[in-house]
Design a protein around this motif. Structure first.
Motif, mmCIF file in Angstrom:
data_model
loop_
_atom_site.group_PDB
_atom_site.id
_atom_site.type_symbol
_atom_site.label_atom_id
_atom_site.label_comp_id
_atom_site.label_asym_id
_atom_site.label_seq_id
_atom_site.Cartn_x
_atom_site.Cartn_y
_atom_site.Cartn_z
ATOM 1 N N UNK A 67 38.164 44.481 31.921
ATOM 2 C CA UNK A 67 39.029 43.499 32.409
ATOM 3 C C UNK A 67 38.636 43.394 34.136
ATOM 4 N N UNK A 68 38.605 44.818 34.695
ATOM 5 C CA UNK A 68 38.480 44.303 36.134
ATOM 6 C C UNK A 68 36.654 44.218 36.981
ATOM 7 N N UNK A 69 35.850 45.097 35.773
ATOM 8 C CA UNK A 69 34.817 44.632 36.354
ATOM 9 C C UNK A 69 34.379 43.341 36.160
ATOM 10 N N UNK A 70 34.617 42.454 34.800
ATOM 11 C CA UNK A 70 34.236 40.757 34.428
ATOM 12 C C UNK A 70 34.850 40.319 35.807
ATOM 13 N N UNK A 71 36.521 40.521 35.931
ATOM 14 C CA UNK A 71 37.174 40.234 37.495
ATOM 15 C C UNK A 71 36.107 39.970 38.230
ATOM 16 N N UNK A 72 35.382 41.010 38.119
ATOM 17 C CA UNK A 72 34.631 40.993 39.471
ATOM 18 C C UNK A 72 33.688 40.437 39.798
ATOM 19 N N UNK A 73 33.100 40.653 38.711
ATOM 20 C CA UNK A 73 31.797 39.606 38.403
ATOM 21 C C UNK A 73 31.725 38.291 38.447
ATOM 22 N N UNK A 74 32.645 38.167 37.626
ATOM 23 C CA UNK A 74 33.010 36.381 38.077
ATOM 24 C C UNK A 74 33.470 35.772 39.079
ATOM 25 N N UNK A 75 34.305 36.836 40.107
ATOM 26 C CA UNK A 75 34.725 36.102 41.828
ATOM 27 C C UNK A 75 33.034 36.268 41.656
ATOM 28 N N UNK A 76 32.166 36.833 42.026
ATOM 29 C CA UNK A 76 30.924 36.964 43.106
ATOM 30 C C UNK A 76 30.241 35.505 42.244
#
Length: 395
Positions: free
Chosen positions: A243-252
């Motif tokens: 979840x955390x990695x997905x949200x970080x990439x989604x934000x970018x």
């Protein structure tokens, strides 16, 4: 500090005429009275059967076409605006009649060249009447063109609305002993709210993604960003990211492809039907309400800022458990911020009271009922913000 001239200052005329001098040419004016006018006529005369009236005399065909355009145009206006338009026409007609001099006279009309005139015996009108009639006709033509353009755009937006709603899940999704259902109502034809329910493919735990979000703003710009977010989100979900990695990439991705003035709030949860475990990241979205068995409410607060605000934003994940008989309600800010005529918002307390009274209902029944409760509170079916609800409930 010297005083600056505003829109009503000495430079208003230059600002008003700048675009006209730069962009308007003879071809544009010609197109206005040929192509644009013809397209507007075609738009409002679509229901006129040209083959049926082909045998009519010319004067009657002209009258039938004028009547068709007038009726079709006025019926596209709201009842209040239609009444105002008809009143303005009646007032203009009365004014023109009063300019009649109650006598007939011979007038000359230039024909071909200035050296050849035609004498016509016609009613005598006060000076300036012809100019007034021409101005009335031009204003009505302008109004006709604008309404045709706006209605054509509205038709395209209706198609965009159908496409947008088709992107969202419908009906009830069954995840183990949990039912998941959602509903959304855009404030305009299209909106920036969204929700999604995505099973993780080939996942041995058969986990399900539940997410709800809100793009800053409304209308077409928000809808385009919403489509971008859903496309990127579904692609990242297929990569089986934590979840955390997905949200970080989604934000970018959102930061890279959206204007600086736009951002997106998002709640992203991974639900495990076998255990009721829910791992979530809340990027500035309204805290979902987790209604426990004893009736208490637990709020799943923010774990990071909204998407698209900063390139290197990071997010924390939190784990909780939805026990049998408990219910998770995700909602957009349009629900709690809807105001009644006295200016009082629905607020979380209104939503909590509604859940206490209707908590036994299924998600498919409860989600649209919440929208109806908000509508009843606001005493209006039109809202200034999108309304969205997504509910997960274990039996």
């Amino acid at each position: 500090m010297p005083k600056q001239a505003g829109p009503s200052g000495p430079h208003w005329f230059d600002a008003w005429t700048r675009d006209i001098a730069r962009d308007v040419n003879a071809e544009d004016l010609s197109r206005l009275f040929t192509h644009d006018t013809f397209e507007a006529y075609r738009f409002f005369s679509r229901e006129l059967d040209e083959r049926r009236i082909a045998h009519e005399p010319l004067w009657r065909r002209v009258l039938l076409r004028v009547r068709q355009v007038f009726v079709a145009f006025t019926l596209k206006l709201s009842p209040a605006r239609r009444s105002l338009y008809l009143i303005s026409l009646v007032v203009a007609l009365i004014g023109v009649i009063k300019l009649y001099q109650h006598q007939w006279a011979t007038i000359t009309v230039p024909f071909g060249t200035p050296f050849f005139n035609i004498a016509i015996y016609a009613p005598q009108w006060a000076d300036g009447t012809i100019a007034l009639l021409v101005s009335i006709l031009l204003v009505n033509l302008l109004l006709l063109l604008e309404v045709a353009d706006r209605l054509s755009l509205k038709g395209e937006l209706e198609i965009a609305r159908e496409i947008q709603l088709a992107m969202l899940p419908t009906g009830t999704y069954q995840a183990g002993d949990a039912q998941i259902a959602g509903v959304t109502r855009p404030a305009n034809t299209v909106g920036g709210d969204f929700y999604d329910v995505l099973p993780i493919g080939d996942d041995p735990e058969q986990r399900v993604i539940i997410t709800i979000g809100d793009v800053a703003g409304k209308g077409s710009p928000a809808a385009l960003l919403m489509a971008l977010l859903l496309a990127v989100l579904r692609t990242l979900v297929d990569e089986r990211l934590e979840a955390r990695a997905l949200m970080k990439r989604l934000n970018a991705q959102i930061w890279r492809h959206s204007p600086g003035s736009r951002f997106i709030t998002l709640f992203y949860g991974v639900y495990s039907p076998a255990t009721g475990s829910l791992t979530y990241v809340n990027a500035g979205q309204n805290p979902p309400l987790l209604r426990r068995l004893d009736g208490t409410i637990e709020r799943l607060g923010a774990t990071g800022i909204a998407l698209g605000m900063f390139d290197a934003s990071t997010y924390e994940s939190v784990r909780t458990t939805v026990l049998p008989g408990e219910m998770l309600v995700l909602y957009s800010d349009g629900i709690t911020e809807a105001e009644n005529p006295a200016g009082e918002p629905f607020e979380e307390t209104g939503l909590e009271r509604f859940l206490a009274a209707r908590g036994s209902d299924s998600p498919a029944t409860l989600a649209p009922a919440i929208l109806q409760a908000v509508e009843g509170h606001a005493r209006d079916s039109r809202f200034t913000d999108d309304l969205t609800v997504l509910i997960l409930k274990r039996s």
